[in-house]
Design an enzyme around this catalytic site. Sequence first.
Site, PDB file in Angstrom:
ATOM      1  N   ARG A 190      13.951  83.749-120.553  1.00 18.96           N
ATOM      2  CA  ARG A 190      12.790  84.170-121.751  1.00 18.96           C
ATOM      3  C   ARG A 190      12.799  85.802-121.863  1.00 18.96           C
ATOM      4  NH1 ARG A 190       8.830  86.460-118.726  1.00 18.96           N
ATOM      5  NH2 ARG A 190       8.829  84.988-116.391  1.00 18.96           N
TER       6      ARG A 190
ATOM      7  N   ASN B 284      15.331  84.762-115.521  1.00 19.38           N
ATOM      8  CA  ASN B 284      14.159  84.853-116.260  1.00 19.38           C
ATOM      9  C   ASN B 284      14.769  84.746-117.774  1.00 19.38           C
ATOM     10  OD1 ASN B 284      11.848  87.036-114.556  1.00 19.38           O
ATOM     11  ND2 ASN B 284      12.037  84.768-114.636  1.00 19.38           N
TER      12      ASN B 284
ATOM     13  N   GLY C  76       5.133  82.575-107.330  1.00 17.91           N
ATOM     14  CA  GLY C  76       4.252  82.557-106.010  1.00 17.91           C
ATOM     15  C   GLY C  76       3.794  82.514-105.041  1.00 17.91           C
TER      16      GLY C  76
END
Lengths: 81, 451
Positions: free
Chosen positions: B291, B289, B164
């Site tokens: 992971r 992502n 963010g």
Amino acid sequence: MPRHEVVSPIPGVFYRRPDPDSPAFAEDGSTVTDDQTVGLVEVMKSFHQIQAGASGTLVEFLVGDEDEVDAGQPVAVVEIG
Amino acid sequence: MKKLLVANRGEIAVRIIRAARDLGIRTVAVASKADADALHTRLADSCVEIGPSPASKSYLVTEAILAAAKETGADAVHPGYGFLSERAAFATAVADAGLTFVGPAGSVIEKMGDKVAAREVARAAGVPTVPGTPGGVDGVDAAVEAARHTGYPVMLKAAAGGGGRGIRVVHDEDGLRTAFGQASTEAQKAFGDGTMYLERFVERARHVEVQVLGDGSDAVHLFERECSLQRRRQKVVEEAVSPGISEATRDAMTSAAVNLCREVGYTSAGTVEFLVDDAGGDFFFIEMNTRIQVEHPTTELVTGIDLVAEQLRIAAGEPLRHSQEQIERRGHAIEYRVNAEDPTKDFMPQPGSVGRITLPSGPWVRCDTWLEPDGTVPPYYDSLLAKVVVWGADREEALARSRRALDEFTVAGIPTTVGLLRELVDEPWVGSADFHTGTLEQWLAERKETS
């Protein structure tokens, strides 16, 4: 001269500078105002500013940069005046 | 794979150690000073202390982790989430040390971690992206020109950003001219790269993400999760599957995610994140992502597939075990993140000693945690205490079970967010899934005003 202890309200890691490339918020002997930030405490990945809490001369830091501090631990001393 | 080093701590380390044990793989835990007696260190077959308490001096030190692997004879490393999990250099260093990295290759992490490169990959795979600049923009005038094409409001984002940071929403040209320099400087300071790109800002967006598994030659999806309930861009409640999209959107989105994985030859578990425009159901790729994620158990509960075990099997060289047709979803799952934070004090983190605790359990309730009675919550790491994950035959049953599970959860000694989560379950807009990514913050702000 009356002495004021600047206390960390939270446990965590104490930082004397806003980021590794910036100068320290304050040095020994700096003149500080009541609401001036003199350090940061990082707790659980969030950063909290520590204000001087009194106007005067910051005579000494009691903890080093990146030292671990407890809640209620004094981190610096301000001589009021 | 005989011996796995888990390069992480907390609930995810515990989770990975358990999956490894199920597969007959021996485990090595690593621990900072603060974690010397943590649950993950005791569950593992052996443990190596890797440094002082701050993560920057322990869990984030590649050399310390590789030394621990060498010392214990580990042949594989699982990075969990956070810490080194999406650092391409770490994945490469693990491979260079002759060890198996449980995750995609460093080159893939690098490509998908660079938001500009990731968008290019998405376009090549025919996956829709938010209208915006194809790459970084060269200065403020170029940004203004680009915004004329995408239309306002516009979101300015750092190419190297994350969590963010380095993001600004602007509503007109004046706002863009003011924000561009600030955001770029901030990105330069935070990430060492001031490159900015911009994209259209979707006002009422749902955050929906597709869980994928790839073995390098093939890829499958395990449906999606909705993670719209967020505070400061941190997810608070997640559920599988999304209650806010149509079956047509689901089909298109899951196919797009699989296409993206095939485009990059993706290996391991991963998540393809999308924004869904609540108005028309259009979806746009935001990032991938590379992971395992915090909220992976919701997918596990609706598919019956152990995602961490699959990661380990894939890393050991096995091909995918499930064809797309074999992956079915059943019922509904919801995860609540319980944090050591005080909601009455603006979510101030609350480390300290805990006393008696009661963890929720019982039928169709799972609690992933590292917390133990009379334990200590250290101040050095994130504030996640536990994940309460519930399953129901449908969403209504899952919500009812959420009430029971959250009511059971007590922690003496420190404030937590469990009471707030319990309150949330009873909100009519949660019950009807009438929310978008801004709804939780709006609710918190209104709640604060009336209290």
